[in-house]
Design a protein around this motif. Structure first.
Motif, short mmCIF file in Angstrom:
data_model
loop_
_atom_site.label_atom_id
_atom_site.label_comp_id
_atom_site.label_asym_id
_atom_site.label_seq_id
_atom_site.Cartn_x
_atom_site.Cartn_y
_atom_site.Cartn_z
N PRO B 44 1.00 -1.15 -0.54
CA PRO B 44 -0.04 0.45 0.42
C PRO B 44 1.10 0.78 0.48
CG PRO B 44 0.20 -1.19 2.19
CD PRO B 44 0.58 -1.90 1.34
N ARG B 45 1.46 1.74 -1.40
CA ARG B 45 2.60 2.30 -1.12
C ARG B 45 2.62 2.94 -2.67
NH1 ARG B 45 7.19 -0.83 -0.23
NH2 ARG B 45 7.00 -0.62 -2.90
N VAL B 46 2.79 5.16 -2.54
CA VAL B 46 3.18 5.49 -3.48
C VAL B 46 3.95 5.88 -4.02
CG1 VAL B 46 1.99 7.42 -5.22
CG2 VAL B 46 0.55 6.26 -4.48
N THR B 47 5.09 6.06 -4.61
CA THR B 47 5.79 6.45 -5.06
C THR B 47 6.36 7.70 -6.11
OG1 THR B 47 7.57 4.39 -5.04
CG2 THR B 47 8.60 5.84 -5.44
N VAL B 48 6.50 8.61 -5.67
CA VAL B 48 6.39 9.82 -6.89
C VAL B 48 7.78 10.30 -7.13
CG1 VAL B 48 5.32 12.59 -7.00
CG2 VAL B 48 4.62 10.75 -4.86
N THR B 72 -0.87 3.74 1.45
CA THR B 72 -1.99 4.21 1.60
C THR B 72 -2.67 2.71 2.09
OG1 THR B 72 -1.80 3.18 -0.44
CG2 THR B 72 -1.90 5.77 -0.83
N THR B 73 -3.97 2.77 2.01
CA THR B 73 -4.52 1.37 2.83
C THR B 73 -4.32 0.29 1.89
OG1 THR B 73 -6.23 2.62 3.22
CG2 THR B 73 -7.14 0.55 4.13
N GLY B 74 -4.59 0.67 0.33
CA GLY B 74 -4.21 -0.91 0.29
C GLY B 74 -3.25 -0.81 -1.65
N GLN B 75 -3.34 -1.21 -2.34
CA GLN B 75 -3.44 -1.40 -3.75
C GLN B 75 -3.66 0.14 -4.05
OE1 GLN B 75 -4.84 -2.88 -7.65
NE2 GLN B 75 -2.42 -4.57 -7.19
N VAL B 76 -2.99 0.83 -5.24
CA VAL B 76 -4.15 2.26 -5.81
C VAL B 76 -4.10 2.17 -7.42
CG1 VAL B 76 -2.96 3.34 -4.31
CG2 VAL B 76 -1.48 3.54 -6.02
N LYS B 77 -4.76 2.48 -8.05
CA LYS B 77 -5.10 2.98 -9.10
C LYS B 77 -5.33 5.27 -9.62
CE LYS B 77 -7.54 2.14 -13.34
NZ LYS B 77 -6.85 3.21 -14.43
N LEU B 78 -3.89 5.65 -10.11
CA LEU B 78 -4.14 6.77 -9.45
C LEU B 78 -4.49 8.15 -10.77
CD1 LEU B 78 0.02 5.93 -9.11
CD2 LEU B 78 -2.01 7.33 -6.96
N PHE B 79 -4.62 9.34 -10.89
CA PHE B 79 -5.38 9.97 -11.77
C PHE B 79 -5.11 10.82 -10.81
CE2 PHE B 79 -8.43 6.22 -10.81
CZ PHE B 79 -8.91 5.69 -12.34
N GLY B 80 -4.07 11.02 -12.27
CA GLY B 80 -4.22 13.22 -12.79
C GLY B 80 -5.36 13.89 -12.63
N VAL B 81 -6.11 14.51 -11.27
CA VAL B 81 -7.12 15.76 -11.47
C VAL B 81 -7.10 16.53 -11.33
CG1 VAL B 81 -8.53 13.55 -11.08
CG2 VAL B 81 -7.49 15.16 -9.38
N ALA B 82 -7.78 17.42 -11.32
CA ALA B 82 -7.32 18.83 -11.00
C ALA B 82 -6.47 20.00 -11.70
CB ALA B 82 -7.57 19.42 -9.44
N ASN B 83 -6.71 19.54 -13.41
CA ASN B 83 -5.68 20.12 -14.35
C ASN B 83 -4.29 19.25 -13.30
OD1 ASN B 83 -7.11 21.23 -15.63
ND2 ASN B 83 -7.22 23.27 -14.58
N GLY B 84 -4.64 18.18 -12.71
CA GLY B 84 -2.38 18.17 -12.39
C GLY B 84 -2.32 18.62 -11.56
#
Lengths: 308, 609
Positions: B44-48, B72-84
């Motif tokens: 449950p992790r996001v790397t930037v 995070t809590t679990g596996q993620v699906k990621l979306f860039g939103v609000a103009n990035g």
């Protein structure tokens, strides 16, 4: 301008290189119907014409389609108005990767500035601001139409030297018709009483007509947001209508009439018909060509102001 | 080079040292920043990771790229939103949605202090609910469907970009795997059948229907059996169904639907279930079964043009910078460029080992996303991000990522030129979000007319003096690195002016100095690009006096967050008689808002940025 010239040279080279290609017609794309009509008059049967924004359609809200990009890809010459009229054109050109000569027909024209930095369109009952430093509706004066025609003849001559004489002859013949049209509109307006010179439209697309022929057009202006389009502004317009003794309200072929019906109801003026501002009518309609469109508009305006 | 430090955050300063060290010659300095958010397949992790665009063939660039990690809590699906400005991390199996400020949101209004190319940052508020799945980002709204909740949550994109997670519930009559999307004044929602289902079997989906925001129907159901995979392009929303692809567009009296039926010449037994929408021309790219793609034209015939793939599709993406192109990765590890206009594959190259599509759909396989001239691909088995040139399909670099990098989203400079025009007429257009942050290519800059600044404008300095703007300094201090007093002092210098009002009409600018009008006529005199210490840039649009009062300045230089024609909603103005010296002015930037705005509105506007 330099860039277009370079492209033009490239086109000529390609044309000569193809040898027999000169037997083939020039592939021309016109951004909207009025320019398409000019192109037909000048190009005659030497060109294959594709018009992107067709009859009764608003170029400002047009969404370019794959077929448009493909037409651009095949084109030798692309004719545009410029002055930020065709907001979709840059991204369409980028998408198509076209190497055609892209001609801006208002280049070199004596254009008018937009007083508020733009003007409003009314689409589905909403006001949409079309920003631009210059008023793009230059074709609304016949004198400017002659410049469009001359520019088109120049572009066609550059792209197809063999056809140049034909293009020049066609332009000359058509320009004579434009001169006659111009004189007829002036005569019609001159016959009106002096205090009957003002009408109301939704979208301020007739400033060149106003400058050329002395008919004053009122329209809702200075709206700051779409949602407020606007009570406040309509009130101001109604006041103006009363102050100037405007004679009639006109709908437009590219806009819906909701706002105008409100203005008509509040001002007590009647809706006196439809003017063609930014697009021709379909072939069966009253304005399928530029000549017909200008005759129709001038006729409708003068009729509404003389009958009272 | 002009260096401007005031107000830049600590992060921006770090970046100016590490990432933008080559900005010595701003004529050739296309500063481009892409930030990749990567979700791990198992953890449950996001790397930037920040990518740098070394676009002048510099050799041996060593990678001290910035990286950050978030739990995070679990596996993620990621979306860039609000103009990035924000990245949403939807965790369907774990009933949570996290949001991250991308850190590239910054509104660079002028040459001053709001420069913050900041660290990405987790927004503390986490949404929870039963199986969040499809996310739609359109028309300024971000909408998340809860597949087992029987509702969607609607968020305002602008508020979200300021860290405010304030969902409004949109109820549906039955929970299902669907989506909700704004279209014109309506809300479109998928609709499920009321047929009972056994256990975990999926609820049959009937089609699409318009609703008002509280969930009351505003139109009839448009049939689209097993509807799935929505996308927007131009004036249209499209979604795949058993019968074909359903399109919906706003009409004067509601929503107009059209079913584009699959033509007979397409392989039988397949359907479209995933669509991508182009931002430049009105066209969609969809799948057609596992081994085919379709170019879908919502208006002109043919509605479908089929592209057969040599192997099954793993993932695909559209190129916003070169809108005729899309990219698709197939299971043999080959990346293909697809020409949407020709409806054919125009280039292919092997970019990774094979990843068979046999097995579960959510097994670890690569995902691709565009980052300007490059395609970024996760390679879970190799533990890598691969950066691949979109032009040559050759690998440019690899970046190691711990674990199994899987889903990704890229925000940052993309080269999309779609400013102030197009389908989104709601409100004023902010144009390209990257331009907002001062990250753009020289080719994106265009001359601007004085009419961009036409109108009646008031100085905000009096509001600073009388304390009206105090909440703004509080807000900045809470977010930034300085104290309330320091911000106030900085802006006191910045805003200071005795020109309390400016009107601009045609080429005439009238300055009201202590109540006295001073007039001049001005003509366009080109633009100048300034590079700030943080590596991002601003553009001054300059006008010079052609005639008018002696006291009227010879030059005026406008700075707002635009780099191409668009109406300014406020601006910073520099004026004087020495054009070059004005370009060096970085501490005093008198700022003007429309005279029609009340003090409270201006405060709100400032707090919002």
């Amino acid at each position: 301008m330099t860039r277009w010239l370079i492209h033009t040279v490239a086109c000529i080279v390609i044309t000569f290189g193809a040898g027999a290609a000169q037997a083939e017609n020039l592939n021309v794309v016109a951004s909207f119907s009025i320019i398409g009509d000019f192109a037909t008059e000048v190009g005659g049967d030497r060109i294959n014409l594709k018009v992107l924004v067709g009859p009764d359609s608003d170029s400002h809200v047009y969404e370019p389609r794959p077929a448009d990009a493909m037409a651009l890809m095949r084109a030798n010459v692309v004719l545009t108005n410029g002055l930020e009229f065709e907001g979709f054109m840059d991204r369409l050109i980028a998408a198509s990767g076209t190497e055609a000569t892209v001609a801006t027909l208002t280049d070199g024209m004596d254009t008018m500035e937009e007083p508020g930095g733009g003007h409003y369109h009314y689409v589905n009952g909403e006001a949409i601001f079309h920003a631009g430093a210059h008023d793009p509706h230059a074709w609304q004066s016949v004198a400017n139409a002659k410049v469009y025609v001359a520019n088109i003849a120049d572009v066609f001559c550059d792209a197809d030297a063999e056809g140049c004489q034909t293009y020049r002859a066609n332009a000359e013949r058509y320009t004579a018709k434009l001169d006659a049209l111009d004189a007829a509109i002036r005569a019609d307006v001159a016959a009106l009483p002096n205090d009957r010179r003002t009408v109301v439209v939704a979208h301020n697309a007739f400033r060149y007509f106003e400058q050329a022929y002395g008919i004053h057009f009122l329209s809702p202006q200075g709206v700051s947001t779409e949602s407020e389009a606007a009570a406040a502004d309509v009130a101001g317009l109604i006041r103006q209508i009363r102050d100037t003794g405007a004679g009639a309200i006109f709908a437009e072929n590219i806009s819906d009439t909701r706002l105008l019906e409100r203005i008509a109801a509040e001002s007590g003026l009647r809706l006196a018909g439809t003017l063609y501002s930014d697009a021709l009518s379909a072939p069966g309609g009253p304005a399928p060509t530029y000549l017909a469109m200008m005759r129709h508009n001038a006729g409708a305006i003068t009729a509404s102001l003389s009958s009272h | 080079m002009l260096r401007y430090l005031a107000g830049a955050t600590a992060m921006a300063l770090i970046m100016s040292g590490a990432a933008f060290a080559q900005d010595h010659d701003h004529d050739h300095d296309n500063v481009t920043l892409y930030r990749v958010f990567v979700g791990d397949h198992a953890e449950p992790r996001v790397t930037v990771i920040d990518l740098q665009n070394h676009d002048h063939g510099e050799e041996g660039h060593d990678h001290d790229d910035e990286t950050w990690t978030f739990d995070t809590t679990g596996q993620v699906k990621l979306f860039g939103v609000a103009n990035g400005a924000v990245v949403a991390a939807v965790q369907s199996d774990d009933d949570a949605v996290h949001f991250f400020k991308s850190g590239i949101e910054l509104h660079n209004h002028g040459d001053h202090s709001d420069i913050e190319i900041a660290d990405p940052e987790a927004i503390p508020t986490v949404l929870t609910g039963p199986r969040p799945f499809h996310l739609v980002d359109h028309g300024g709204k971000v909408v998340i469907n809860y597949d087992k909740g029987g509702y969607a949550e609607i968020l305002d994109g602008h508020h979200l970009s300021h860290g405010e997670v304030e969902p409004v519930k949109f109820p549906q009559s039955r929970a299902h795997h669907g989506f909700v999307a704004p279209l014109g004044s309506a809300w479109l929602s998928t609709v499920a059948s009321d047929t009972p289902v056994e256990g975990d079997a999926s609820v049959p989906r009937l089609g699409l229907q318009a609703f008002i925001e509280d969930g009351k129907p505003a139109g009839d159901l448009a049939t689209c059996t097993a509807i799935h995979g929505e996308a927007f392009s131009g004036a249209y929303l499209a979604a795949g169904c058993r019968e074909g692809v359903l399109t919906a567009t706003a009409a004067a009296d509601g929503v107009s639907y059209k079913m584009l039926e699959y033509p007979a010449e397409l392989p039988t037994g397949e359907t479209t279930g995933t669509l991508l929408g182009s931002t430049a021309i009105q066209v969609f790219l969809g799948n057609y079964g596992p081994k085919g793609l379709v170019v879908v034209d919502p208006v002109d015939a043919p509605s479908f043009r089929y592209i057969e793939l040599p192997f099954r599709r793993v993932d695909f993406a559209l190129d916003p910078a070169k809108p005729a192109n899309g990219y698709v990765l197939t299971e043999d590890g080959t990346l293909h460029r697809v020409d949407l206009l020709k409806a054919e594959i125009t280039a292919s190259a092997k970019v990774t080992e094979a990843y068979s599509m046999d097995g579960h759909w959510n097994d670890p396989r690569p995902r691709i996303a565009m980052a300007g001239d490059n395609i970024v691909m996760t390679d879970p088995n190799a533990g890598l991000l691969r950066v691949i040139s979109a032009e040559t399909l050759e690998e440019q670099e690899t970046i190691q990522v711990e674990g199994k990098p899987y889903n990704l989203a890229v925000v940052g400079g993309s080269g999309v030129v779609h400013e102030g025009e197009g389908h989104d007429h709601a409100g004023h257009s902010h144009g390209d979000p990257k331009i907002y942050t001062g990250i753009f290519e020289d080719s994106q800059i265009a001359d601007r007319p004085l009419s961009d600044y036409a109108g009646d404008w008031q100085s905000v300095y009096p509001f600073l003096q009388d304390g009206t703007l105090d909440p703004v300094w509080d807000h900045k201090a809470a977010k930034g690195s300085k104290s309330v007093e320091e911000y106030r002092a900085e802006y006191e210098t910045g805003y200071r002016t005795d020109v309390e009002r400016i009107t601009i009409e045609g080429d005439l600018i009238t300055f009201y100095q202590n109540g006295e009008p001073i007039e001049g006529r001005y003509a366009y005199d080109g633009y100048e690009v300034l590079t700030y210490a943080a590596g991002n840039r601003g553009v001054r649009f300059i006008f010079s006096k052609t005639e008018g009062d002696e006291a009227a300045p010879q030059f005026v230089q406008f700075s707002d967050h635009g780099i191409a024609p668009a109406k300014a909603d406020h601006y910073h103005l520099y004026w004087g008689n020495d054009r070059a010296a004005l370009l060096e002015e970085v501490t005093n930037w008198p700022t003007y808002y429309p005279s029609t705005l009340k003090a409270d509105d201006i405060v709100k506007e400032m707090l919002a940025h």
